[in-house]
Scaffold this motif. Structure first.
Motif, PDB file in Angstrom:
ATOM      1  N   GLU A  13      -3.187   8.428   5.664  1.00 33.11           N
ATOM      2  CA  GLU A  13      -2.748   7.200   6.325  1.00 33.11           C
ATOM      3  C   GLU A  13      -1.790   6.398   5.433  1.00 33.11           C
ATOM      4  O   GLU A  13      -0.788   5.853   5.906  1.00 33.11           O
ATOM      5  CB  GLU A  13      -3.994   6.363   6.645  1.00 33.11           C
ATOM      6  CG  GLU A  13      -3.724   5.088   7.418  1.00 33.11           C
ATOM      7  CD  GLU A  13      -4.975   4.230   7.590  1.00 33.11           C
ATOM      8  OE1 GLU A  13      -5.817   4.178   6.662  1.00 33.11           O
ATOM      9  OE2 GLU A  13      -5.100   3.597   8.646  1.00 33.11           O
ATOM     10  N   ALA A  14      -2.085   6.342   4.152  1.00 36.35           N
ATOM     11  CA  ALA A  14      -1.250   5.550   3.231  1.00 36.35           C
ATOM     12  C   ALA A  14       0.167   6.110   3.158  1.00 36.35           C
ATOM     13  O   ALA A  14       1.142   5.360   3.173  1.00 36.35           O
ATOM     14  CB  ALA A  14      -1.877   5.529   1.838  1.00 36.35           C
ATOM     15  N   LEU A  17       1.964   5.099   6.276  1.00 38.40           N
ATOM     16  CA  LEU A  17       2.261   3.662   6.315  1.00 38.40           C
ATOM     17  C   LEU A  17       3.415   3.331   5.381  1.00 38.40           C
ATOM     18  O   LEU A  17       4.334   2.599   5.725  1.00 38.40           O
ATOM     19  CB  LEU A  17       1.015   2.839   5.951  1.00 38.40           C
ATOM     20  CG  LEU A  17       1.089   1.341   6.266  1.00 38.40           C
ATOM     21  CD1 LEU A  17      -0.289   0.768   6.553  1.00 38.40           C
ATOM     22  CD2 LEU A  17       1.741   0.550   5.168  1.00 38.40           C
ATOM     23  N   TYR A  18       3.400   3.894   4.179  1.00 34.27           N
ATOM     24  CA  TYR A  18       4.482   3.638   3.233  1.00 34.27           C
ATOM     25  C   TYR A  18       5.805   4.209   3.765  1.00 34.27           C
ATOM     26  O   TYR A  18       6.872   3.636   3.567  1.00 34.27           O
ATOM     27  CB  TYR A  18       4.175   4.228   1.860  1.00 34.27           C
ATOM     28  CG  TYR A  18       3.060   3.531   1.125  1.00 34.27           C
ATOM     29  CD1 TYR A  18       2.164   4.259   0.339  1.00 34.27           C
ATOM     30  CD2 TYR A  18       2.882   2.154   1.197  1.00 34.27           C
ATOM     31  CE1 TYR A  18       1.125   3.633  -0.348  1.00 34.27           C
ATOM     32  CE2 TYR A  18       1.852   1.528   0.524  1.00 34.27           C
ATOM     33  CZ  TYR A  18       0.963   2.273  -0.240  1.00 34.27           C
ATOM     34  OH  TYR A  18      -0.056   1.652  -0.903  1.00 34.27           O
ATOM     35  N   GLU A  21       7.206   1.700   6.118  1.00 37.60           N
ATOM     36  CA  GLU A  21       7.777   0.562   5.368  1.00 37.60           C
ATOM     37  C   GLU A  21       9.112   0.936   4.747  1.00 37.60           C
ATOM     38  O   GLU A  21      10.088   0.204   4.851  1.00 37.60           O
ATOM     39  CB  GLU A  21       6.824   0.206   4.214  1.00 37.60           C
ATOM     40  CG  GLU A  21       5.998  -1.021   4.436  1.00 37.60           C
ATOM     41  CD  GLU A  21       5.098  -1.310   3.240  1.00 37.60           C
ATOM     42  OE1 GLU A  21       3.967  -1.758   3.496  1.00 37.60           O
ATOM     43  OE2 GLU A  21       5.515  -1.106   2.091  1.00 37.60           O
TER      44      GLU A  21
ATOM     45  N   ARG B 206       6.941  -2.282  -5.503  1.00 41.47           N
ATOM     46  CA  ARG B 206       6.090  -1.251  -4.909  1.00 41.47           C
ATOM     47  C   ARG B 206       5.627  -0.219  -5.932  1.00 41.47           C
ATOM     48  O   ARG B 206       4.554   0.351  -5.793  1.00 41.47           O
ATOM     49  CB  ARG B 206       6.766  -0.577  -3.727  1.00 41.47           C
ATOM     50  CG  ARG B 206       7.964   0.282  -4.064  1.00 41.47           C
ATOM     51  CD  ARG B 206       8.625   0.826  -2.838  1.00 41.47           C
ATOM     52  NE  ARG B 206       9.479  -0.177  -2.210  1.00 41.47           N
ATOM     53  CZ  ARG B 206      10.202   0.043  -1.125  1.00 41.47           C
ATOM     54  NH1 ARG B 206      10.168   1.207  -0.522  1.00 41.47           N
ATOM     55  NH2 ARG B 206      10.951  -0.899  -0.619  1.00 41.47           N
ATOM     56  N   ARG B 210       1.671   0.007  -5.458  1.00 44.40           N
ATOM     57  CA  ARG B 210       1.087   1.114  -4.694  1.00 44.40           C
ATOM     58  C   ARG B 210       0.041   1.944  -5.447  1.00 44.40           C
ATOM     59  O   ARG B 210      -0.890   2.452  -4.823  1.00 44.40           O
ATOM     60  CB  ARG B 210       2.194   2.008  -4.131  1.00 44.40           C
ATOM     61  CG  ARG B 210       2.920   1.316  -2.978  1.00 44.40           C
ATOM     62  CD  ARG B 210       3.988   2.179  -2.342  1.00 44.40           C
ATOM     63  NE  ARG B 210       4.660   1.434  -1.282  1.00 44.40           N
ATOM     64  CZ  ARG B 210       5.675   1.929  -0.566  1.00 44.40           C
ATOM     65  NH1 ARG B 210       6.127   3.150  -0.792  1.00 44.40           N
ATOM     66  NH2 ARG B 210       6.234   1.193   0.378  1.00 44.40           N
ATOM     67  N   ARG B 213      -5.413   1.212  -6.173  1.00 39.75           N
ATOM     68  CA  ARG B 213      -6.186   1.708  -5.031  1.00 39.75           C
ATOM     69  C   ARG B 213      -7.680   1.710  -5.320  1.00 39.75           C
ATOM     70  O   ARG B 213      -8.099   1.414  -6.442  1.00 39.75           O
ATOM     71  CB  ARG B 213      -5.744   3.165  -4.697  1.00 39.75           C
ATOM     72  CG  ARG B 213      -4.268   3.346  -4.403  1.00 39.75           C
ATOM     73  CD  ARG B 213      -3.912   2.823  -3.045  1.00 39.75           C
ATOM     74  NE  ARG B 213      -4.556   3.569  -1.983  1.00 39.75           N
ATOM     75  CZ  ARG B 213      -4.047   4.638  -1.380  1.00 39.75           C
ATOM     76  NH1 ARG B 213      -2.880   5.116  -1.742  1.00 39.75           N
ATOM     77  NH2 ARG B 213      -4.702   5.231  -0.407  1.00 39.75           N
ATOM     78  N   LYS B 234       3.788  -6.728   3.799  1.00 33.78           N
ATOM     79  CA  LYS B 234       3.762  -5.524   2.956  1.00 33.78           C
ATOM     80  C   LYS B 234       2.585  -5.578   1.981  1.00 33.78           C
ATOM     81  O   LYS B 234       1.912  -4.563   1.747  1.00 33.78           O
ATOM     82  CB  LYS B 234       5.065  -5.407   2.160  1.00 33.78           C
ATOM     83  CG  LYS B 234       6.245  -4.957   2.990  1.00 33.78           C
ATOM     84  CD  LYS B 234       7.442  -4.758   2.108  1.00 33.78           C
ATOM     85  CE  LYS B 234       8.660  -4.405   2.931  1.00 33.78           C
ATOM     86  NZ  LYS B 234       9.855  -4.305   2.090  1.00 33.78           N
ATOM     87  N   ASP B 237      -0.685  -5.132   3.941  1.00 38.73           N
ATOM     88  CA  ASP B 237      -0.788  -3.724   4.363  1.00 38.73           C
ATOM     89  C   ASP B 237      -1.255  -2.875   3.182  1.00 38.73           C
ATOM     90  O   ASP B 237      -2.090  -1.974   3.350  1.00 38.73           O
ATOM     91  CB  ASP B 237       0.568  -3.205   4.848  1.00 38.73           C
ATOM     92  CG  ASP B 237       0.843  -3.574   6.293  1.00 38.73           C
ATOM     93  OD1 ASP B 237       1.963  -3.297   6.770  1.00 38.73           O
ATOM     94  OD2 ASP B 237      -0.061  -4.149   6.946  1.00 38.73           O
ATOM     95  N   LEU B 241      -4.772  -0.492   2.534  1.00 35.52           N
ATOM     96  CA  LEU B 241      -4.838   0.876   2.009  1.00 35.52           C
ATOM     97  C   LEU B 241      -5.604   0.934   0.700  1.00 35.52           C
ATOM     98  O   LEU B 241      -6.239   1.940   0.378  1.00 35.52           O
ATOM     99  CB  LEU B 241      -3.417   1.419   1.800  1.00 35.52           C
ATOM    100  CG  LEU B 241      -2.568   1.531   3.056  1.00 35.52           C
ATOM    101  CD1 LEU B 241      -1.125   1.859   2.697  1.00 35.52           C
ATOM    102  CD2 LEU B 241      -3.128   2.590   4.006  1.00 35.52           C
TER     103      LEU B 241
END
Lengths: 360, 278
Positions: A13-14, A17-18, A21, B206, B210, B213, B234, B237, B241
């Protein structure tokens, strides 16, 4: 861009989603195509939402048809998403959506108006106004509501015509509510005449009474207020609507109680236990608000009589407005006695406050 | 001569800040930006805004000056146990849910992220709550990651030293247990300090964001107000995740995660709505 499109195949899913974006961040109109394609297939709400956000930032002219198809989706999330995407679509979207105003499905036509409202330009105002002439009352109601929110005073004439010609109660009620925001004196007079042609309250369908009284209170001329208030004779049933209307109207016309008929109406409501507590409470509010306008009609003796009536009946809820009338009547001793005898803390506190505030 | 920032210069500077840090400054904040800019121009001995912009674009390769400027822009107003009702929901509802679920599966890790931690009051508060609420905490592998964009404030956070106003809402028992006090200065104990790892993370970058996690809890309270709609989305979101399934997110009391990302679900605790990832 190809790598990102491939990422949509990922089970993660990540990653998807990225990808959404990052595709949107490219800012390329071509990116809209794979995004829409994925939107229809995607299962994750988070990814769908990211795609919708992304499409809102892109030039979507290439994918107008595909996004419009989402208006027919069984998924409400996608239908609403499509509205939001078009909402950021600018004048190109206006031109495209205008061509869809004759779609056979009324729900689709409503969604077109939703998108037009979000775009919110002068041109969309004209398109929404065209919705007044739709064959479906539901679409017409949507158009009326949006025209109210957009303060469309130029659309008033069309809405009044619609009010005259339509017998659909929900549509007429919606028009009355919108008129509160945009109507001028002539429009209000026309509407009043439509609803009260012979001057009696029996002419007004109860479904219209609440929005009508609100309209007249907030935007009607003095004559319209007097005409409506005095045409409603069943105060047992509609006393509250009348009282509330007068309280609002007094904010615009502080000397309204100089009108004998209005003054007497308020007194009648206060004296009438069948009118209900809320109506009587509001009538006291109106009387005190418009006290100076009432002049000699509102004597200390009358205030005292009304105050005694409310404070000596069996209903403790009426004691609060009753005490305020006694204060206005300068009946200090009566207030002191009530304070002494009563067990209600709120009432005691009000009595104390009034004794301090009022010059006896 | 009075320092002035004209609209064009303001917009160019604001665009640059937005690109690098995701923070959106509207024109009504021109005075705020100008005051801070004036100091940086003086510090670098430059002549005017134009020279400063050129410096940022062409001579600040490592980003040190931009970082200095960003440090001066962020407001670092916080205190221990801020927004008590929300922390109560965390302590008495969400934490219990996660702990019980993990115990039943034999997983004894707890990972918490305090994003926008400022001078450390929030992550240390969280550490104190864990100490008080989780039985046999020493058997758990606990990681509290505390991040901020402001390097100076992170350094202050690592010291763990506070004035009285930062601890005004700390329950007296906790003050005794988890702080040492001298001459009106309060120092967090080493036991609590060691539970928190401070990191420099720019939420708009990012590459930095990112990799963050696998958290059970994310706190990001009163940070997103600096962001515009796109940047905010962003970040939220990514938080979705970054959470493990069943994990909870805490934004500012007036902020709603599910309005930004509808995938978040809501539960009602005794006194608060809480948002989580299913």
């Amino acid at each position: 861009m190809e790598k990102l499109i491939k990422d949509f195949q990922s089970p993660d899913e990540a990653t998807r989603l990225y990808a959404a974006e990052d595709l949107a961040d490219l800012g390329l109109a071509d990116a809209a195509v794979p995004l829409v394609y994925q939107l229809v297939k995607e299962e994750s709400v988070a990814v769908k939402n990211a795609i919708i956000s992304g499409l809102q930032r892109l030039d979507i002219i290439q994918v107008h048809d595909q996004i419009f198809d989402l208006f027919m989706s069984t998924d409400a999330f996608l239908r609403n998403g499509a509205v939001m995407i078009f909402g950021d679509g600018g004048e190109d979207a206006v031109a495209f959506l205008t061509s869809k105003l004759d779609h056979s499905d009324r729900e689709v036509r409503k969604l077109v108006l939703d998108a037009m409202y979000l775009i919110g330009s002068d041109e969309t105002l004209l398109v929404i106004r065209a919705g007044l002439f739709d064959e479906s009352p539901n679409v017409q109601i949507t158009a009326v509501e949006y025209l109210g929110r957009m303060a469309d005073s130029e659309g008033v004439a069309d809405m009044v015509t619609l009010f005259k010609e339509s017998s659909e109660p929900m549509l007429r009620a919606a028009i009355l509510e919108t008129m509160t925001m945009v109507a001028d004196a002539d429009a209000i007079t026309t509407i009043l005449t439509i609803l009260i042609p012979e001057g009696g309250s029996a002419e007004i369908d109860p479904i219209y009474l609440a929005p009508l009284t609100e309209l007249i209170a907030k935007a009607g001329e003095r004559a319209a207020i007097v005409r409506l208030a005095t045409s409603i004779t069943d105060l047992d049933l509609y006393g509250e609507e009348v009282s509330c209307m007068l309280t609002d109207a007094l904010k615009r016309f502080p000397d309204l109680l100089a009108e004998e008929t209005i003054f007497n109406l308020l007194i009648d409501i206060i004296r009438n236990p069948e009118a209900g507590n809320e109506a009587r409470y509001q009538a006291v509010e109106s009387l005190l608000l418009g006290q100076s306008g009432a002049g000699n009609k509102l004597s200390f003796a009358l205030l005292n009589e009304l105050g005694q009536l409310l404070t000596t009946n069996d209903d403790p809820a009426m004691a609060l407005p009753g005490v305020r009338l006694l204060a206005a009547a300068r009946a200090k001793d009566d207030i002191l006695k009530i304070m002494e005898d009563c067990k209600d803390e709120d009432l005691k506190e009000l009595c104390e406050e009034l004794l301090q505030q009022v010059e006896f | 001569m009075r320092f002035e920032l004209d609209v064009d210069e303001f917009e160019r500077l604001a665009d640059l800040i937005y690109q690098k840090a995701g923070i959106r400054f509207e024109q009504k904040k021109i005075y705020y930006l100008a005051k801070r800019l004036e100091k940086r121009i003086a510090a670098l001995d430059l002549a005017n805004t134009e020279e400063y912009l050129r410096h940022l674009k062409f001579r600040d390769h490592q980003g040190y000056e931009l970082q200095e400027f960003l440090n001066s822009l962020t407001v670092n107003e916080t205190y221990f146990f801020r927004d008590f009702n929300q922390l109560l929901s965390f302590a008495e509802f969400s934490l219990d849910q996660i702990v019980e679920r993990k115990k039943s599966t034999g997983d004894q890790t707890l990972r918490i992220w305090s994003a926008g931690c400022s001078s450390g009051e929030e992550p240390y508060t969280i550490a104190i709550i864990l100490k008080e609420m989780v039985e046999n905490l020493q058997r758990w592998n606990v990681e509290i990651i505390a991040s901020d964009i402001d390097l100076n404030i992170l350094e202050k956070a690592r010291q763990g030293v506070y004035m009285r106003r930062s601890v005004k809402d700390v329950p007296p028992d906790y003050l005794t247990r988890y702080f040492t006090q001298k001459a009106g200065i309060f120092k967090i104990t080493d036991e609590i300090k060691e539970m928190v790892t401070f990191k420099h993370i720019n939420l708009s970058d990012r590459k930095q964001l990112r990799p963050c996690r696998d958290f059970d809890f994310i706190f990001c309270r009163n940070v997103l107000i600096y962001f515009d709609t796109i940047s905010r989305k962003k970040v939220v979101d990514h938080y979705y995740l970054a959470l493990n399934n069943g994990g909870f997110i805490f934004l500012g009391s007036s902020e709603s995660p599910s309005r930004i990302n509808p995938a978040f679900k809501i539960k009602k605790s005794a006194n608060h709505m809480v948002y989580y990832k299913e």
